[in-house]
Design a protein around this motif. Structure first.
Motif, PDB file in Angstrom:
ATOM      1  N   ASN A   1      -2.031 -30.537   8.194  1.00 41.32           N
ATOM      2  CA  ASN A   1      -2.160 -29.460   7.217  1.00 41.32           C
ATOM      3  C   ASN A   1      -0.797 -29.137   6.634  1.00 41.32           C
ATOM      4  O   ASN A   1       0.165 -28.927   7.365  1.00 41.32           O
ATOM      5  CB  ASN A   1      -2.761 -28.223   7.901  1.00 41.32           C
TER       6      ASN A   1
ATOM      7  N   ARG B   1     -11.544 -23.077   2.462  1.00 39.75           N
ATOM      8  CA  ARG B   1     -11.224 -22.611   3.810  1.00 39.75           C
ATOM      9  C   ARG B   1     -12.474 -22.053   4.469  1.00 39.75           C
ATOM     10  O   ARG B   1     -13.309 -21.441   3.814  1.00 39.75           O
ATOM     11  CB  ARG B   1     -10.150 -21.517   3.771  1.00 39.75           C
TER      12      ARG B   1
ATOM     13  N   PRO C   1      -5.633 -23.214  11.065  1.00 38.19           N
ATOM     14  CA  PRO C   1      -5.692 -24.072   9.886  1.00 38.19           C
ATOM     15  C   PRO C   1      -7.023 -24.793   9.805  1.00 38.19           C
ATOM     16  O   PRO C   1      -7.605 -25.175  10.815  1.00 38.19           O
ATOM     17  CB  PRO C   1      -4.540 -25.063  10.125  1.00 38.19           C
ATOM     18  N   ASP C   2      -7.497 -24.974   8.592  1.00 38.38           N
ATOM     19  CA  ASP C   2      -8.784 -25.614   8.379  1.00 38.38           C
ATOM     20  C   ASP C   2      -8.669 -27.109   8.622  1.00 38.38           C
ATOM     21  O   ASP C   2      -7.721 -27.740   8.189  1.00 38.38           O
ATOM     22  CB  ASP C   2      -9.226 -25.365   6.936  1.00 38.38           C
TER      23      ASP C   2
ATOM     24  N   GLU D   1      -2.207 -26.157   1.066  1.00 38.49           N
ATOM     25  CA  GLU D   1      -3.585 -26.399   0.677  1.00 38.49           C
ATOM     26  C   GLU D   1      -3.979 -27.853   0.874  1.00 38.49           C
ATOM     27  O   GLU D   1      -5.094 -28.243   0.582  1.00 38.49           O
ATOM     28  CB  GLU D   1      -3.789 -26.005  -0.785  1.00 38.49           C
TER      29      GLU D   1
END
Length: 434
Positions: free
Chosen positions: A127, A305, A312-313, A130
């Motif tokens: 990550n 998300r 974090p996604d 974005e």
């Protein structure tokens, strides 16, 4: 086994078989069987290959789907089997597709150096703001996060274990190995028996160990290619780890311009000679005749998300998730202050169909792909320098499939629509049994 609809018995039909592979790392690919051979599906129903032909459908038929090994194909498979009548009607197992999970974990009995089979799966991610994925190159001047979710082998659930983490860096022909000890990374002599505990020790293994953080910070002083391994060690000395799919990432030198996303691939120098990233225009225009034109000063970025949680996604979504999807538009300076219409379009692709939607105000409606019928989601009397766009917020229930989202705007008196055609927002939603 297929039990044929009584209305279709003794009719001629083609048998078709589809398999969508969602790897633990990467994007899904749908395959179709053409006779005995598998090939990538081109998305066109009228050219859908057939596995076999029946001149008369029996009341029941057995359809062999696949026989062989799946070595090198870890991840999730969804299989669709059905028949197509000569009048074009398709009948298939859309409500209950064949569901198969292929593990990407490896077991190791340390004492004898014996490799063991395991059903454990590791869902890892890298990550950077974005930008989410695995693998990719990262910007050395921006913080990066690494993590994983472990689907524990059912035989190990409830046992005590230590979480282990190892990283191998290659740079200009040299290799260095590291292990994580508590919260710090240090050198490792590559002796498995000497691996120390990682940040989690003596933990009780749950069926799913979610979002385990591996690293967060800058890698600007350590360029190179990385392979990162994470696993758990049982009290009997057996280690289960992501040996078939380690986390891979590349860190270029700080003055390198080789990144895999345009937001980080150009730099400007300020007064004290510190390099700073600048946005690179990625807008694409389409005029009333459908001709594409490049816009050199508009930039689009998007983010998806999961609503719950602060970790974090991972970039992996199921129809049990609830998400927030948004976009940011950095407007061409020459367009700022002008009246405009904002457009949002979503393309939904399943095994057998593709549907386009447009957002009209706050409502989603089917769109026929004709530019003349495209309606706007929002109007601006004066374009600001940046637009924050809320695309969707809510559950993904019933929305399994592949989604591609486009955001754009047109100015009053100009039919050209500028949109994120170069880098649309892409979202893959898999179905989960409840």
């Amino acid at each position: 086994m297929v039990r044929v609809d009584s209305r279709h018995v003794r009719q001629p039909a083609d048998i078709f078989i589809l398999a969508t592979h969602q790897p633990s790392v990467g994007v899904p690919i749908t395959y179709t069987r053409n006779g005995d051979d598998w090939q990538i599906l081109d998305g066109q129903l009228d050219s859908l290959p057939i596995a076999t032909r029946y001149t008369e459908l029996p009341e029941e038929l057995e359809v062999p789907v696949y026989q062989g090994n799946l070595i090198g194909l870890p991840g999730e498979f969804l299989g669709t089997v059905g028949y197509r009548l000569d009048n074009g009607v398709l009948v298939f197992n859309g409500l209950q597709p064949i569901h198969l999970m292929v593990a990407n974990g490896v077991g190791l009995e340390v004492a004898t150096a014996t490799e063991l089979d395991t059903t454990a799966r590791f869902l890892s991610w890298v990550n950077q703001g974005e930008r989410v994925g695995n693998p990719f190159n990262v910007s050395p001047d921006h913080s990066v996060g690494l993590g994983t979710t472990i689907v524990v082998d059912p035989e190990h659930v409830g046992q005590q274990a230590d979480i282990l983490m190892v990283a191998i860096r290659s740079n200009e022909g040299r290799h260095e190995s590291y292990q994580r000890e508590a919260q710090q990374w240090g050198s490792w002599d590559e002796q498995v028996v000497k691996l120390t505990n990682a940040s989690i020790s003596n933990v009780t293994l749950e069926p799913i160990m979610r979002d385990i953080p591996i690293f967060a910070g800058l890698l600007n002083e350590l360029p190179g290619e990385y392979e990162v391994y994470i696993g758990y060690r049982l009290n009997n000395g057996v280690i289960i780890y992501n040996g078939r799919e380690p986390i891979r990432l590349g860190v270029p030198l700080a003055d390198s311009l080789i990144y895999n996303k345009p937001y980080y691939n150009q730099y400007v120098m300020d007064g004290d000679c510190v390099k700073k990233p600048i946005f690179v225009a990625n807008g694409l225009g389409i005029d009333a005749e459908g001709q594409m034109v490049q816009d050199e000063q508009t930039c689009f970025s998007g983010a998806v998300r999961k609503r719950e949680g602060t970790s974090p996604d991972s970039g992996m979504y199921t129809d049990n998730d609830t998400i927030e999807a948004s976009a940011k538009v950095t407007v061409n300076p020459q367009h700022q202050g002008q009246a405009c219409e904002l457009y949002i379009v979503a393309v939904y692709q399943t095994f057998l169909s593709q549907t386009r939607y447009m957002r009209v105000g706050n409502d989603w409606q089917v769109w026929n792909e004709e530019l003349g019928s495209l309606q706007s989601a929002q109007s601006f009397s004066k374009l600001p320098s940046q637009i924050e766009v809320d695309i969707y917020e809510g559950p993904l229930s019933g929305l399994a499939g592949e989604w591609t989202v486009f955001v754009g705007y047109s100015r009053q008196g100009d039919d050209t629509i500028l949109f994120n055609g170069i880098e649309p927002i892409e979202l893959s939603v898999t179905r989960r049994d409840r």
